[in-house]
Design a protein around this motif. Structure first.
Motif, PDB file in Angstrom:
ATOM      1  N   TYR A  15      19.084   5.751 -32.580  1.00 54.75           N
ATOM      2  CA  TYR A  15      18.155   5.190 -33.546  1.00 54.75           C
ATOM      3  C   TYR A  15      18.624   5.492 -34.962  1.00 54.75           C
ATOM      4  O   TYR A  15      19.169   6.542 -35.234  1.00 54.75           O
ATOM      5  CB  TYR A  15      16.751   5.765 -33.331  1.00 54.75           C
ATOM      6  N   SER A  16      18.388   4.588 -35.869  1.00 47.71           N
ATOM      7  CA  SER A  16      18.735   4.819 -37.270  1.00 47.71           C
ATOM      8  C   SER A  16      17.456   4.964 -38.078  1.00 47.71           C
ATOM      9  O   SER A  16      16.365   4.621 -37.615  1.00 47.71           O
ATOM     10  CB  SER A  16      19.570   3.652 -37.801  1.00 47.71           C
ATOM     11  N   VAL A  17      17.617   5.464 -39.270  1.00 45.83           N
ATOM     12  CA  VAL A  17      16.473   5.637 -40.175  1.00 45.83           C
ATOM     13  C   VAL A  17      15.973   4.254 -40.582  1.00 45.83           C
ATOM     14  O   VAL A  17      16.773   3.355 -40.869  1.00 45.83           O
ATOM     15  CB  VAL A  17      16.899   6.445 -41.415  1.00 45.83           C
ATOM     16  N   HIS A  18      14.665   4.092 -40.614  1.00 53.67           N
ATOM     17  CA  HIS A  18      14.069   2.828 -41.043  1.00 53.67           C
ATOM     18  C   HIS A  18      14.529   2.526 -42.471  1.00 53.67           C
ATOM     19  O   HIS A  18      14.612   3.434 -43.304  1.00 53.67           O
ATOM     20  CB  HIS A  18      12.539   2.926 -40.988  1.00 53.67           C
ATOM     21  N   PRO A  19      14.836   1.277 -42.787  1.00 55.57           N
ATOM     22  CA  PRO A  19      15.317   0.938 -44.125  1.00 55.57           C
ATOM     23  C   PRO A  19      14.373   1.376 -45.248  1.00 55.57           C
ATOM     24  O   PRO A  19      14.826   1.768 -46.323  1.00 55.57           O
ATOM     25  CB  PRO A  19      15.445  -0.589 -44.090  1.00 55.57           C
ATOM     26  N   GLY A  20      13.075   1.336 -45.011  1.00 59.66           N
ATOM     27  CA  GLY A  20      12.122   1.776 -46.036  1.00 59.66           C
ATOM     28  C   GLY A  20      12.228   3.268 -46.306  1.00 59.66           C
ATOM     29  O   GLY A  20      12.127   3.711 -47.457  1.00 59.66           O
ATOM     30  N   VAL A  21      12.451   4.047 -45.265  1.00 58.83           N
ATOM     31  CA  VAL A  21      12.621   5.495 -45.421  1.00 58.83           C
ATOM     32  C   VAL A  21      13.925   5.773 -46.152  1.00 58.83           C
ATOM     33  O   VAL A  21      13.976   6.592 -47.070  1.00 58.83           O
ATOM     34  CB  VAL A  21      12.588   6.209 -44.050  1.00 58.83           C
ATOM     35  N   ALA A  22      14.987   5.087 -45.778  1.00 57.46           N
ATOM     36  CA  ALA A  22      16.282   5.259 -46.437  1.00 57.46           C
ATOM     37  C   ALA A  22      16.186   4.890 -47.916  1.00 57.46           C
ATOM     38  O   ALA A  22      16.776   5.571 -48.766  1.00 57.46           O
ATOM     39  CB  ALA A  22      17.344   4.414 -45.742  1.00 57.46           C
ATOM     40  N   MET A  23      15.423   3.857 -48.241  1.00 59.31           N
ATOM     41  CA  MET A  23      15.258   3.438 -49.636  1.00 59.31           C
ATOM     42  C   MET A  23      14.590   4.541 -50.456  1.00 59.31           C
ATOM     43  O   MET A  23      15.033   4.862 -51.561  1.00 59.31           O
ATOM     44  CB  MET A  23      14.428   2.156 -49.707  1.00 59.31           C
ATOM     45  N   VAL A  24      13.539   5.138 -49.915  1.00 56.40           N
ATOM     46  CA  VAL A  24      12.834   6.204 -50.631  1.00 56.40           C
ATOM     47  C   VAL A  24      13.717   7.447 -50.760  1.00 56.40           C
ATOM     48  O   VAL A  24      13.759   8.077 -51.810  1.00 56.40           O
ATOM     49  CB  VAL A  24      11.483   6.538 -49.950  1.00 56.40           C
ATOM     50  N   GLN A  25      14.454   7.777 -49.705  1.00 56.05           N
ATOM     51  CA  GLN A  25      15.380   8.913 -49.769  1.00 56.05           C
ATOM     52  C   GLN A  25      16.408   8.697 -50.870  1.00 56.05           C
ATOM     53  O   GLN A  25      16.709   9.617 -51.639  1.00 56.05           O
ATOM     54  CB  GLN A  25      16.089   9.116 -48.430  1.00 56.05           C
ATOM     55  N   ASN A  26      16.948   7.500 -50.973  1.00 56.61           N
ATOM     56  CA  ASN A  26      17.920   7.181 -52.011  1.00 56.61           C
ATOM     57  C   ASN A  26      17.279   7.258 -53.395  1.00 56.61           C
ATOM     58  O   ASN A  26      17.882   7.764 -54.341  1.00 56.61           O
ATOM     59  CB  ASN A  26      18.526   5.798 -51.775  1.00 56.61           C
ATOM     60  N   TRP A  27      16.072   6.753 -53.528  1.00 57.49           N
ATOM     61  CA  TRP A  27      15.369   6.779 -54.810  1.00 57.49           C
ATOM     62  C   TRP A  27      15.181   8.222 -55.278  1.00 57.49           C
ATOM     63  O   TRP A  27      15.462   8.545 -56.428  1.00 57.49           O
ATOM     64  CB  TRP A  27      14.017   6.066 -54.673  1.00 57.49           C
ATOM     65  N   VAL A  28      14.730   9.095 -54.381  1.00 56.75           N
ATOM     66  CA  VAL A  28      14.526  10.509 -54.735  1.00 56.75           C
ATOM     67  C   VAL A  28      15.865  11.158 -55.109  1.00 56.75           C
ATOM     68  O   VAL A  28      15.956  11.888 -56.092  1.00 56.75           O
ATOM     69  CB  VAL A  28      13.838  11.286 -53.586  1.00 56.75           C
ATOM     70  N   ALA A  29      16.907  10.859 -54.346  1.00 57.01           N
ATOM     71  CA  ALA A  29      18.214  11.471 -54.577  1.00 57.01           C
ATOM     72  C   ALA A  29      18.834  11.051 -55.908  1.00 57.01           C
ATOM     73  O   ALA A  29      19.575  11.827 -56.518  1.00 57.01           O
ATOM     74  CB  ALA A  29      19.161  11.120 -53.435  1.00 57.01           C
TER      75      ALA A  29
END
Length: 73
Positions: A15-29
């Motif tokens: 399984y991969s990270v949901h695109p919405g979760v990845a987007m928020v992780q990138n935004w925070v980073a």
């Protein structure tokens, strides 16, 4: 059970990270790079100096600090 003397290998998930979760992780980073403040620093500023309501805080972040609508939200 792992065999003695063998390093534990991590199994890759199917399984991969949901695109919405990845987007928020990138935004925070990348927030500090983009705005000069980390998420924690923004939260401290809002608590210390921000207006009282959520709506007022969003407007304050947009007008006074130049954040976009999504970041201010």
């Amino acid at each position: 059970m792992a065999k003695p003397g063998k390093a534990h290998a991590t199994k890759k998930s199917r399984y991969s990270v949901h695109p919405g979760v990845a987007m928020v992780q990138n935004w925070v980073a990348t927030l500090k790079e983009k705005t000069g403040r980390s998420l924690e620093e923004w939260l401290a500023l809002v608590k210390r100096s921000g207006p009282g309501t959520e709506k007022e805080r969003r407007e304050w972040l947009k007008t006074e600090h130049g954040l976009g609508p999504n970041s201010a939200g």
